[in-house]
Design a protein around this motif. Structure first.
Motif, PDB file in Angstrom:
ATOM      1  N   UNK A 181     -36.073 -15.524  23.485  1.00 58.25           N
ATOM      2  CA  UNK A 181     -35.045 -14.593  22.953  1.00 58.25           C
ATOM      3  C   UNK A 181     -35.337 -14.075  21.437  1.00 58.25           C
ATOM      4  N   UNK A 182     -35.672 -14.913  20.836  1.00 60.43           N
ATOM      5  CA  UNK A 182     -36.314 -14.730  19.223  1.00 60.43           C
ATOM      6  C   UNK A 182     -37.292 -13.641  19.114  1.00 60.43           C
ATOM      7  N   UNK A 183     -38.356 -14.285  20.111  1.00 56.58           N
ATOM      8  CA  UNK A 183     -39.549 -13.098  20.131  1.00 56.58           C
ATOM      9  C   UNK A 183     -39.363 -12.091  20.386  1.00 56.58           C
ATOM     10  N   UNK A 184     -38.390 -11.597  21.602  1.00 58.47           N
ATOM     11  CA  UNK A 184     -38.145 -10.477  22.000  1.00 58.47           C
ATOM     12  C   UNK A 184     -37.466  -9.591  20.955  1.00 58.47           C
ATOM     13  N   UNK A 185     -36.576 -10.115  20.155  1.00 60.14           N
ATOM     14  CA  UNK A 185     -35.806  -9.383  18.886  1.00 60.14           C
ATOM     15  C   UNK A 185     -36.996  -9.347  17.960  1.00 60.14           C
ATOM     16  N   UNK A 186     -37.691 -10.111  17.429  1.00 62.02           N
ATOM     17  CA  UNK A 186     -38.752  -9.911  16.485  1.00 62.02           C
ATOM     18  C   UNK A 186     -39.369  -8.615  16.944  1.00 62.02           C
ATOM     19  N   UNK A 187     -40.302  -8.768  18.258  1.00 64.21           N
ATOM     20  CA  UNK A 187     -40.977  -7.554  18.485  1.00 64.21           C
ATOM     21  C   UNK A 187     -40.076  -6.327  18.380  1.00 64.21           C
ATOM     22  N   UNK A 188     -38.825  -6.018  18.921  1.00 60.06           N
ATOM     23  CA  UNK A 188     -38.216  -4.882  18.895  1.00 60.06           C
ATOM     24  C   UNK A 188     -37.878  -4.370  17.425  1.00 60.06           C
ATOM     25  N   UNK A 189     -37.643  -5.442  16.502  1.00 54.01           N
ATOM     26  CA  UNK A 189     -37.344  -5.017  15.292  1.00 54.01           C
ATOM     27  C   UNK A 189     -38.474  -4.217  14.584  1.00 54.01           C
ATOM     28  N   UNK A 190     -39.658  -4.575  15.090  1.00 55.13           N
ATOM     29  CA  UNK A 190     -40.968  -4.036  14.549  1.00 55.13           C
ATOM     30  C   UNK A 190     -41.344  -2.657  14.916  1.00 55.13           C
ATOM     31  N   UNK A 191     -40.127  -2.049  16.175  1.00 52.75           N
ATOM     32  CA  UNK A 191     -40.586  -0.735  16.466  1.00 52.75           C
ATOM     33  C   UNK A 191     -40.363   0.281  15.261  1.00 52.75           C
ATOM     34  N   UNK A 192     -41.202   1.430  15.366  1.00 55.25           N
ATOM     35  CA  UNK A 192     -40.949   2.375  14.170  1.00 55.25           C
ATOM     36  C   UNK A 192     -39.666   3.225  14.527  1.00 55.25           C
ATOM     37  N   UNK A 193     -39.523   3.907  13.219  1.00 61.13           N
ATOM     38  CA  UNK A 193     -38.161   4.653  13.259  1.00 61.13           C
ATOM     39  C   UNK A 193     -38.323   5.819  14.221  1.00 61.13           C
ATOM     40  N   UNK A 194     -37.070   6.288  14.865  1.00 64.17           N
ATOM     41  CA  UNK A 194     -37.297   7.231  15.992  1.00 64.17           C
ATOM     42  C   UNK A 194     -36.514   8.437  15.425  1.00 64.17           C
ATOM     43  N   UNK A 195     -36.773   9.422  16.111  1.00 69.37           N
ATOM     44  CA  UNK A 195     -36.148  10.809  16.019  1.00 69.37           C
ATOM     45  C   UNK A 195     -34.809  10.644  16.950  1.00 69.37           C
ATOM     46  N   UNK A 196     -33.605  10.692  16.276  1.00 68.93           N
ATOM     47  CA  UNK A 196     -32.277   9.968  16.994  1.00 68.93           C
ATOM     48  C   UNK A 196     -31.998  11.246  18.156  1.00 68.93           C
ATOM     49  N   UNK A 197     -31.286  10.668  19.083  1.00 68.66           N
ATOM     50  CA  UNK A 197     -30.682  11.515  19.972  1.00 68.66           C
ATOM     51  C   UNK A 197     -29.542  12.469  19.300  1.00 68.66           C
ATOM     52  N   UNK A 198     -29.173  13.551  20.289  1.00 70.32           N
ATOM     53  CA  UNK A 198     -28.472  14.514  19.924  1.00 70.32           C
ATOM     54  C   UNK A 198     -27.440  15.018  20.812  1.00 70.32           C
ATOM     55  N   UNK A 199     -26.120  15.472  20.266  1.00 70.92           N
ATOM     56  CA  UNK A 199     -25.313  15.958  21.203  1.00 70.92           C
ATOM     57  C   UNK A 199     -24.423  16.911  20.600  1.00 70.92           C
ATOM     58  N   UNK A 200     -24.681  18.271  20.859  1.00 69.82           N
ATOM     59  CA  UNK A 200     -23.761  19.278  20.371  1.00 69.82           C
ATOM     60  C   UNK A 200     -24.219  19.679  18.929  1.00 69.82           C
ATOM     61  N   UNK A 201     -25.917  19.383  18.880  1.00 69.42           N
ATOM     62  CA  UNK A 201     -26.617  19.474  17.626  1.00 69.42           C
ATOM     63  C   UNK A 201     -26.357  18.566  16.551  1.00 69.42           C
TER      64      UNK A 201
END
Length: 476
Positions: free
Chosen positions: A439-459
């Protein structure tokens, strides 16, 4: 397993604190005996109990199920895989050499504790052989020469010949109650727990509490059949020899004499104070809340994954229709109906979008989050690029050496949930798996993911939740 043992110790500690603060000084001796015998057993079962109505699940309608990730030590072709799977190569010699050292320590501790237990039994048998046996109704009396020892073990009472007749009478009266109440069974029960859980100091405290309580029970019943003055004088008399054995009922236990005298003079507790035992209800409820909210039920996880997989297909269908020329209001209504039926909650409509809300069900998204470097021109291509990059990233960052470190085998499944917020940051990362280390390893890996462009609704940027199953496949 370690997490399970820590929960047992934590629950036993809470039970003991409750006993010491609220119950120990009451004269409801039989109730206290039941409490001390029942709560350590409860501590073993409560961590295994999970109640669905307590567990606070994130609504699946707000979660996007990502394809599973496959991670292997061999070259990966992620674009061909529908899931993220972690694979690890191992050989027989490595497998044999990775037996946890904790296992050896546990066996060593059990062996040492068992040896001490057998040694104590040997000492009792020696005393039995050295004394003169007298059989009475249901009780065997062993007279020990040239000693003032006095104790009982099951249906046998051992008493030194150097005791005066008055003291012998009081001691026999007291020890007969131990025999009739089967107190030795309680002590041997905790002795067995001490052998198996030698590393748990709370078992020793439990045994001490039950031994003390047994003396109170025997004193209370014995004093009703003899002179209080003689009984008190007997307890306050000279220091006697005592056998230092943890599972016998010894009369002359000097560390207990003061407490026994206090309890003998204590007024009988009012019946209203029996309501204190109702404290067990909120204590157990707190434990159930903890166990239900800290670990997903094994049966629930595949069901969630199954629902999310279908929801993902509904979303893909929605996006495909939009690409082919737009989504009519009737088509959108039908898709929402399918999603609502999937959750068996049409009336509550978990998929209903609340205008202005930052948490938007993925069915209602105008634009899904975009992985850095992926094109935003096509929803389908953007989602495909997103999934591929997540798979590659997790596959390259996950520590496959955990297979050897944790001596894993077969297939281990880890489920990760995370949110891409309005700033494109990954937040609220949670994971569920067979071991805390995974569990800790999975969280560690996901935390390292880069910043994304957020999703949008109604602009406007909105929060989007994702669920990512990771399969760790260990190959021999």
């Amino acid at each position: 397993m370690i997490h399970y043992i820590l929960q047992i110790i934590a629950f036993q500690l809470l039970f003991l604190v409750t006993y010491d603060l609220f119950l120990k000084k009451e004269t409801f001796f039989n109730w206290n005996r039941a409490y001390l015998l029942m709560t350590p057993i409860l501590s073993f079962f409560l961590p295994l109990v999970q109640l669905d109505f307590i567990r606070q699940n994130i609504p699946t309608a707000y979660t996007i199920q990502l394809p599973e990730v496959l991670i292997t030590s061999s070259p990966m072709q992620v674009h061909l895989l529908p899931e993220v799977i972690i694979g690890s190569e191992s050989n027989l010699s490595n497998y044999i050499s990775l037996i946890p050292i904790f296992g050896y320590l546990w066996y060593l501790g059990v062996a040492a504790s068992l040896f001490l237990f057998l040694y104590k039994i040997f000492k009792i048998l020696n005393l039995r052989r050295s004394g003169t046996k007298v059989n009475t109704k249901n009780i065997t009396l062993i007279s020990l020469p040239d000693t003032t020892t006095a104790f009982s073990f099951f249906n046998t009472i051992y008493i030194g010949t150097n005791l005066s007749e008055i003291k012998k009478t009081n001691v026999l009266l007291h020890e007969k109650i131990h025999v009739k109440e089967y107190h030795s069974i309680d002590l041997v029960f905790f002795e067995i727990l001490r052998i198996l859980f030698w590393f748990n100091p709370l078992i020793y405290i439990y045994q001490n509490r039950i031994a003390t309580l047994q003396e109170y029970i025997a004193d209370a019943k014995a004093i009703a059949e003899t002179s209080k003055k003689e009984y008190y004088q007997n307890l306050l008399s000279q220091v006697f020899q005592t056998e230092k054995i943890s599972f016998i009922n010894t009369f002359f236990n000097h560390s207990l004499i003061k407490n026994r005298l206090i309890m003998l003079q204590k007024s009988k507790s009012k019946k209203i104070f029996q309501l204190k035992y109702l404290l067990l209800i909120p204590v157990v409820c707190m434990m159930l809340v903890y166990t239900s909210c800290t670990e997903d039920s094994p049966q629930d996880v595949p069901e969630i994954a199954k629902q999310n997989s279908i929801l993902e297909k509904i979303t893909a269908l929605k996006n495909e229709i939009e690409l082919q020329g737009g989504l009519s209001s009737e088509e959108e209504k039908q898709l929402k109906g399918l999603a609502a039926k999937l959750t068996n909650d049409v009336s509550k409509s978990k998929y209903q979008y609340v205008p202005g809300s930052k948490d938007v069900p993925f069915v209602h998204l105008d634009k899904t989050p975009v992985y850095p470097g992926c094109s935003e021109a096509s929803l389908t291509e953007s989602k495909k690029c997103f999934s591929q990059n997540i798979s590659r990233f997790v596959g390259s960052e996950f520590n496959i050496k955990l297979a050897e470190d944790l001596n894993l085998k077969g297939v281990q499944r880890i489920y990760v949930r995370f949110k891409i917020d309005t700033n494109g940051q990954l937040t609220d990362i949670k994971s569920r798996g067979p071991l805390p280390e995974l569990e800790e390893e999975a969280i560690r890996v996901i935390k390292k993911l880069p910043k994304m462009t957020p999703g949008e609704k109604d602009g406007k940027p909105v929060n989007v939740l994702y669920s990512l199953p990771i399969v760790f496949e260990i190959k021999k």
